[in-house]
Design a protein around this motif. Structure first.
Motif, PDB file in Angstrom:
ATOM      1  N   ARG A 110      -3.082  36.554 -10.697  1.00  0.00           N
ATOM      2  CA  ARG A 110      -2.769  35.133 -10.562  1.00  0.00           C
ATOM      3  C   ARG A 110      -1.765  34.700 -11.629  1.00  0.00           C
ATOM      4  NH1 ARG A 110      -7.202  30.358 -11.154  1.00  0.00           N
ATOM      5  NH2 ARG A 110      -7.078  31.066 -13.313  1.00  0.00           N
ATOM      6  N   GLY A 111      -1.945  35.208 -12.856  1.00  0.00           N
ATOM      7  CA  GLY A 111      -1.010  34.855 -13.923  1.00  0.00           C
ATOM      8  C   GLY A 111       0.404  35.321 -13.627  1.00  0.00           C
ATOM      9  N   GLU A 112       0.525  36.558 -13.106  1.00  0.00           N
ATOM     10  CA  GLU A 112       1.860  37.072 -12.790  1.00  0.00           C
ATOM     11  C   GLU A 112       2.525  36.260 -11.686  1.00  0.00           C
ATOM     12  OE1 GLU A 112       1.868  41.188 -11.949  1.00  0.00           O
ATOM     13  OE2 GLU A 112       1.110  41.809 -13.921  1.00  0.00           O
ATOM     14  N   ILE A 113       1.756  35.908 -10.672  1.00  0.00           N
ATOM     15  CA  ILE A 113       2.327  35.156  -9.550  1.00  0.00           C
ATOM     16  C   ILE A 113       2.738  33.758  -9.994  1.00  0.00           C
ATOM     17  CG2 ILE A 113       1.784  34.144  -7.298  1.00  0.00           C
ATOM     18  CD1 ILE A 113       0.031  36.602  -6.782  1.00  0.00           C
ATOM     19  N   LEU A 114       1.915  33.115 -10.804  1.00  0.00           N
ATOM     20  CA  LEU A 114       2.262  31.779 -11.293  1.00  0.00           C
ATOM     21  C   LEU A 114       3.523  31.818 -12.154  1.00  0.00           C
ATOM     22  CD1 LEU A 114      -1.254  30.312 -12.169  1.00  0.00           C
ATOM     23  CD2 LEU A 114       0.224  29.685 -10.254  1.00  0.00           C
ATOM     24  N   ASP A 115       3.651  32.859 -12.983  1.00  0.00           N
ATOM     25  CA  ASP A 115       4.865  32.996 -13.790  1.00  0.00           C
ATOM     26  C   ASP A 115       6.100  33.118 -12.914  1.00  0.00           C
ATOM     27  OD1 ASP A 115       3.353  32.857 -16.058  1.00  0.00           O
ATOM     28  OD2 ASP A 115       3.246  35.033 -16.366  1.00  0.00           O
ATOM     29  N   GLU A 116       5.991  33.869 -11.828  1.00  0.00           N
ATOM     30  CA  GLU A 116       7.133  34.043 -10.938  1.00  0.00           C
ATOM     31  C   GLU A 116       7.434  32.761 -10.164  1.00  0.00           C
ATOM     32  OE1 GLU A 116       6.083  37.444  -8.683  1.00  0.00           O
ATOM     33  OE2 GLU A 116       6.562  38.870 -10.267  1.00  0.00           O
ATOM     34  N   LEU A 117       6.398  31.982  -9.856  1.00  0.00           N
ATOM     35  CA  LEU A 117       6.634  30.696  -9.193  1.00  0.00           C
ATOM     36  C   LEU A 117       7.375  29.742 -10.122  1.00  0.00           C
ATOM     37  CD1 LEU A 117       3.263  30.084  -7.309  1.00  0.00           C
ATOM     38  CD2 LEU A 117       5.474  30.622  -6.308  1.00  0.00           C
ATOM     39  N   ILE A 118       7.025  29.780 -11.389  1.00  0.00           N
ATOM     40  CA  ILE A 118       7.731  28.937 -12.359  1.00  0.00           C
ATOM     41  C   ILE A 118       9.185  29.378 -12.485  1.00  0.00           C
ATOM     42  CG2 ILE A 118       7.834  28.308 -14.795  1.00  0.00           C
ATOM     43  CD1 ILE A 118       4.771  28.503 -14.847  1.00  0.00           C
ATOM     44  N   ASN A 119       9.408  30.687 -12.451  1.00  0.00           N
ATOM     45  CA  ASN A 119      10.779  31.199 -12.529  1.00  0.00           C
ATOM     46  C   ASN A 119      11.622  30.775 -11.338  1.00  0.00           C
ATOM     47  OD1 ASN A 119      10.225  32.514 -14.943  1.00  0.00           O
ATOM     48  ND2 ASN A 119       9.630  34.432 -13.922  1.00  0.00           N
ATOM     49  N   LEU A 120      10.951  30.415 -10.247  1.00  0.00           N
ATOM     50  CA  LEU A 120      11.685  29.971  -9.059  1.00  0.00           C
ATOM     51  C   LEU A 120      12.485  28.704  -9.357  1.00  0.00           C
ATOM     52  CD1 LEU A 120      11.968  30.853  -6.068  1.00  0.00           C
ATOM     53  CD2 LEU A 120      10.186  29.204  -5.504  1.00  0.00           C
ATOM     54  N   SER A 121      11.978  27.876 -10.261  1.00  0.00           N
ATOM     55  CA  SER A 121      12.684  26.637 -10.611  1.00  0.00           C
ATOM     56  C   SER A 121      13.899  26.901 -11.503  1.00  0.00           C
ATOM     57  CB  SER A 121      11.721  25.679 -11.329  1.00  0.00           C
ATOM     58  OG  SER A 121      11.244  26.269 -12.532  1.00  0.00           O
ATOM     59  N   ASN A 122      14.023  28.122 -12.023  1.00  0.00           N
ATOM     60  CA  ASN A 122      15.156  28.445 -12.889  1.00  0.00           C
ATOM     61  C   ASN A 122      16.399  28.859 -12.107  1.00  0.00           C
ATOM     62  OD1 ASN A 122      13.548  27.965 -15.157  1.00  0.00           O
ATOM     63  ND2 ASN A 122      12.843  30.101 -15.241  1.00  0.00           N
ATOM     64  N   ILE A 123      16.275  28.961 -10.784  1.00  0.00           N
ATOM     65  CA  ILE A 123      17.447  29.291  -9.972  1.00  0.00           C
ATOM     66  C   ILE A 123      18.420  28.122 -10.032  1.00  0.00           C
ATOM     67  CG2 ILE A 123      18.256  29.852  -7.648  1.00  0.00           C
ATOM     68  CD1 ILE A 123      15.563  31.099  -7.087  1.00  0.00           C
ATOM     69  N   SER A 124      19.677  28.415 -10.303  1.00  0.00           N
ATOM     70  CA  SER A 124      20.683  27.365 -10.490  1.00  0.00           C
ATOM     71  C   SER A 124      20.983  26.657  -9.169  1.00  0.00           C
ATOM     72  CB  SER A 124      21.968  27.971 -11.050  1.00  0.00           C
ATOM     73  OG  SER A 124      22.532  28.873 -10.113  1.00  0.00           O
ATOM     74  N   PRO A 125      21.370  25.372  -9.219  1.00  0.00           N
ATOM     75  CA  PRO A 125      21.742  24.638  -7.993  1.00  0.00           C
ATOM     76  C   PRO A 125      22.869  25.322  -7.235  1.00  0.00           C
ATOM     77  CG  PRO A 125      21.449  23.128  -9.831  1.00  0.00           C
ATOM     78  CD  PRO A 125      21.381  24.508 -10.406  1.00  0.00           C
ATOM     79  N   ARG A 126      23.809  25.912  -7.985  1.00  0.00           N
ATOM     80  CA  ARG A 126      24.918  26.595  -7.327  1.00  0.00           C
ATOM     81  C   ARG A 126      24.421  27.769  -6.490  1.00  0.00           C
ATOM     82  NH1 ARG A 126      29.843  25.520  -5.427  1.00  0.00           N
ATOM     83  NH2 ARG A 126      31.086  27.430  -5.268  1.00  0.00           N
ATOM     84  N   GLN A 127      23.428  28.491  -7.011  1.00  0.00           N
ATOM     85  CA  GLN A 127      22.868  29.628  -6.283  1.00  0.00           C
ATOM     86  C   GLN A 127      22.137  29.171  -5.018  1.00  0.00           C
ATOM     87  OE1 GLN A 127      20.467  32.149  -8.762  1.00  0.00           O
ATOM     88  NE2 GLN A 127      19.844  33.493  -7.077  1.00  0.00           N
ATOM     89  N   TRP A 128      21.379  28.055  -5.170  1.00  0.00           N
ATOM     90  CA  TRP A 128      20.706  27.495  -3.994  1.00  0.00           C
ATOM     91  C   TRP A 128      21.731  27.072  -2.939  1.00  0.00           C
ATOM     92  CZ3 TRP A 128      15.884  27.992  -2.678  1.00  0.00           C
ATOM     93  CH2 TRP A 128      14.881  28.116  -3.648  1.00  0.00           C
ATOM     94  N   GLU A 129      22.793  26.395  -3.395  1.00  0.00           N
ATOM     95  CA  GLU A 129      23.796  25.869  -2.473  1.00  0.00           C
ATOM     96  C   GLU A 129      24.529  26.996  -1.751  1.00  0.00           C
ATOM     97  OE1 GLU A 129      27.802  23.045  -2.556  1.00  0.00           O
ATOM     98  OE2 GLU A 129      26.486  23.166  -4.305  1.00  0.00           O
ATOM     99  N   ASP A 130      24.890  28.046  -2.465  1.00  0.00           N
ATOM    100  CA  ASP A 130      25.595  29.169  -1.838  1.00  0.00           C
ATOM    101  C   ASP A 130      24.720  29.852  -0.786  1.00  0.00           C
ATOM    102  OD1 ASP A 130      27.750  28.637  -3.436  1.00  0.00           O
ATOM    103  OD2 ASP A 130      27.303  30.202  -4.918  1.00  0.00           O
ATOM    104  N   ALA A 131      23.460  30.079  -1.145  1.00  0.00           N
ATOM    105  CA  ALA A 131      22.555  30.736  -0.199  1.00  0.00           C
ATOM    106  C   ALA A 131      22.327  29.871   1.034  1.00  0.00           C
ATOM    107  CB  ALA A 131      21.218  31.042  -0.885  1.00  0.00           C
ATOM    108  N   PHE A 132      22.167  28.544   0.802  1.00  0.00           N
ATOM    109  CA  PHE A 132      21.929  27.629   1.921  1.00  0.00           C
ATOM    110  C   PHE A 132      23.162  27.542   2.826  1.00  0.00           C
ATOM    111  CE2 PHE A 132      22.214  23.385   3.775  1.00  0.00           C
ATOM    112  CZ  PHE A 132      21.009  23.303   4.434  1.00  0.00           C
ATOM    113  N   THR A 133      24.352  27.397   2.223  1.00  0.00           N
ATOM    114  CA  THR A 133      25.593  27.260   3.000  1.00  0.00           C
ATOM    115  C   THR A 133      25.856  28.508   3.841  1.00  0.00           C
ATOM    116  OG1 THR A 133      26.507  25.854   1.259  1.00  0.00           O
ATOM    117  CG2 THR A 133      28.054  26.791   2.839  1.00  0.00           C
TER     118      THR A 133
END
Length: 654
Positions: A376-399
């Motif tokens: 559970r600790g490992e999964i929660l840490d990775e979920l928190i890391n999900l918020s560290n993805i840059s907006p530019r990375q989100w935008e490129d993947a979405f586009t």
């Protein structure tokens, strides 16, 4: 000899009294079930295990290798009669001079207060003390054997399982097999001899099977088939018990004490055994009862010349002694087999524990709750890391994902449709209408779907970045799937997107040349992708070229040859009409078909339409690329309020 006979009678009397006492105890236990609960016999449970395993592998190719007594012998050697003497009941079909045992019969002998028999898949119990019940049992065995034999066959490998219980029965599991034959008669299938031999080998191949080798004593030893077979499967004789039947006939017809003594001492046949026994299974009268046969056997051995001459010994005579010896050998084999299996499982467990410690050294000492908390600790840490993805990375993947989903619709239903008009005003109007319809009906919903997909992809990529761990990998996948299943977008998301997208489509302003160039580059890339797809389609239609045919030894199909000829004619039509519509007219289809017929190519209108579509698309996209190149210089005219055909779409794309 007289003393030995006297004590043998005394032993028989004590055994009878012992059986009577056992019967009384068992009956008392059944009547008083509240005070004493009868436990299931170990032999019954063991037999059920064998039945279950046989259902999984009836061919014995990967058999369980658990002990059982396999009864083998030549046909009419008295094999079935020996088994009946051990079971103390005439339970098998009777015949004279013909094959009666046509499939294996597994008989589980167990002690009980009543002498009864029952089949594995039936609840009916046959009372073996009544002749009418015995006849019904024999009839049922015969019916089951015939039912198991397939069409055109004589024997079957399907096992018939039955249980026989009675006072004083030795507890064991015996498998009676069809007798080995030397000749196939006309009423048998041609493979009967080989089938029986193969069946016997399959049962004897079990390294823990006890082989009860039955040899007819009334015939010449040289006519035996079974001894060679047994010596092949058990050359050392560590699990074989030899039984010489019809000793009374051997004494009267072929009385040669030395020869019989050699047989019972294991010096005549090329085989070895744990023990050698001589038995008499009746006078050949099928109506005799077991008690009658037993009395005759005891009387014969008391007065036997072989016994008086010392050839026979009290320890290796009678079916009773044989039954005790087989039972003792069976349980020794069971004990050894269980111990062997236990040692094997212990070794497997040790190997697994060692592998666990070496492979998962960091978590091998954690208990269930600690493992859960760690995961559970490992999964929660990775979920928190999900918020560290840059907006530019989100935008490129979405586009990227959105354009892959919508590119076909944009080209087919918006751009190509509007580009058919020669007037720039009509082009702009059509583009505006189609884009607004797209924004109202499809675009918001597609954006939500693409957002969901992009989130799932990024979540999956985030979970895969860490070190691969077989323990937590499946757990992480389950968490991801459960999270995505429960995740829901705001119900107002589509409506909000619809409003935003409408406002963007109405905004025609381009602030600087960088935006203009970005739009031109985007359009050029999209057109090039479409052009590449169309050219690949045309290449598949035309088939391999000359170079590819020579180097790769490929050739064109008849359809591809027709496509090549049709494309040449359609290209002529395309050249003569520089601004041709996307569809061919009826007159054009007729003209092209007639031209092709002069070349010996006969195709229908649908064939020409399929060929025309990618050809027109290729020509149109090349013109679009030229327009895109011209638009690179159009920012100057745009600033002064001029628009050219295609500029409006570039503005919308930006």
């Amino acid at each position: 000899m007289k003393t030995q006979t006297k004590y043998q009678k005394l032993i028989d009397k004590l055994e009878k009294e012992n059986r009577d006492l056992r019967k009384q105890i068992l009956l008392k236990g059944q009547k008083d079930t509240k005070k004493r609960k009868l436990k299931r016999s170990p032999i019954d449970m063991y037999s059920e295990v064998l039945d279950e395993l046989a259902d999984y592998d009836s061919s014995y190719n990967t058999q369980d290798h658990l002990p059982r007594v396999v009864v083998v012998g030549d046909q009419s050697s008295g094999k079935t009669s020996v088994l009946e003497m051990i079971a103390k009941a005439r339970i098998f079909p009777r015949g004279s001079g013909e094959m009666m045992t046509r499939s294996p019969v597994k008989v589980t002998l167990s002690e009980g207060p009543y002498h009864i028999a029952k089949f594995k898949d039936s609840t009916r119990e046959f009372d073996l003390t009544k002749e009418s019940e015995l006849d019904a049992l024999r009839k049922e065995v015969e019916v089951r054997m015939k039912a198991s034999v397939g069409s055109g066959k004589t024997v079957s490998s399907d096992i018939i399982s039955m249980t026989v219980k009675g006072p004083g029965l030795q507890r064991m599991v015996l498998v009676d097999l069809p007798g080995i034959i030397s000749t196939v008669t006309t009423d048998m299938s041609h493979d009967t001899k080989d089938s029986i031999r193969k069946m016997c080998l399959q049962h004897m191949e079990n390294p823990n099977a006890i082989i009860l080798c039955i040899q007819d004593g009334s015939i010449d030893a040289e006519r035996s088939n079974v001894t060679d077979l047994v010596s092949t499967m058990d050359p050392s004789g560590k699990r074989t018990i030899f039984v010489l039947t019809k000793v009374d006939l051997a004494e009267s017809n072929l009385y040669n004490p030395d020869r019989i003594q050699k047989i019972l001492e294991g010096r005549l046949f090329p085989m070895k055994a744990l023990g050698y026994f001589a038995v008499v299974t009746g006078k050949g009268n099928t109506e005799d009862s077991i008690s009658t046969i037993k009395d005759y056997e005891e009387s014969f051995f008391r007065n036997s010349k072989l016994f008086k001459a010392g050839v026979l010994k009290a320890s290796n005579m009678t079916t009773h002694n044989l039954s005790c010896a087989v039972s003792e050998c069976f349980w020794k084999m069971v004990q050894a087999s269980v111990e062997q299996q236990a040692d094997s499982f212990k070794a497997t467990r040790f190997n697994l524990e060692t592998e666990w410690k070496n492979t998962f050294s960091k978590v091998r000492e954690l208990d269930r709750e600690e493992l859960f908390e760690k995961a559970r600790g490992e999964i929660l840490d990775e979920l928190i890391n999900l918020s560290n993805i840059s907006p530019r990375q989100w935008e490129d993947a979405f586009t990227k994902t959105l354009w892959e989903k919508m590119t076909t619709h944009v080209f087919e239903n918006i751009y190509l449709l509007a580009a058919q008009s020669e007037n720039s005003g009509t082009f702009n109007t059509t583009i505006d209408i189609k884009l607004k319809q797209w924004a109202d009906q499809q675009l918001p919903k597609k954006c939500v779907e693409v957002g969901q997909q992009t989130l799932k992809e990024q979540f999956s990529n985030m979970l895969k970045r860490g070190e691969s761990d077989n323990i937590f990998e499946k757990l992480k996948v389950a968490v991801r799937d459960a999270s995505m299943e429960k995740h829901e977008w705001d119900s107002k998301a589509e409506q909000s997107l619809r409003v935003i997208q409408r406002n963007i489509l109405e905004d025609r302003s381009v602030s600087d040349k960088n935006q203009w160039d970005s739009a031109v580059k985007f359009m050029e890339t999209a057109v090039n992708e479409q052009l590449e797809m169309v050219e690949n389609t045309l290449k598949r239609m035309k088939g391999p070229g000359t170079r590819e045919q020579w180097y790769n030894w490929k050739s064109k199909t008849a359809e591809q040859q027709n496509r090549c000829v049709a494309l040449k004619e359609l290209e002529k039509l395309m050249t003569s009409h520089k601004k041709h519509t996307p569809h061919l007219s009826y007159e054009e289809l007729t003209t092209v078909r007639k031209n092709l017929e002069t070349h010996g190519v006969f195709v229908d209108a649908e064939f020409l339409k399929e060929t025309w579509h990618p050809l027109y698309r290729k020509n149109f996209l090349k013109k679009s690329l030229n327009t895109v190149s011209e638009c690179r210089k159009g920012f100057y005219y745009y600033q002064r309020g001029f628009t050219e055909s295609g500029v409006s779409l570039l503005l919308k794309s930006s």
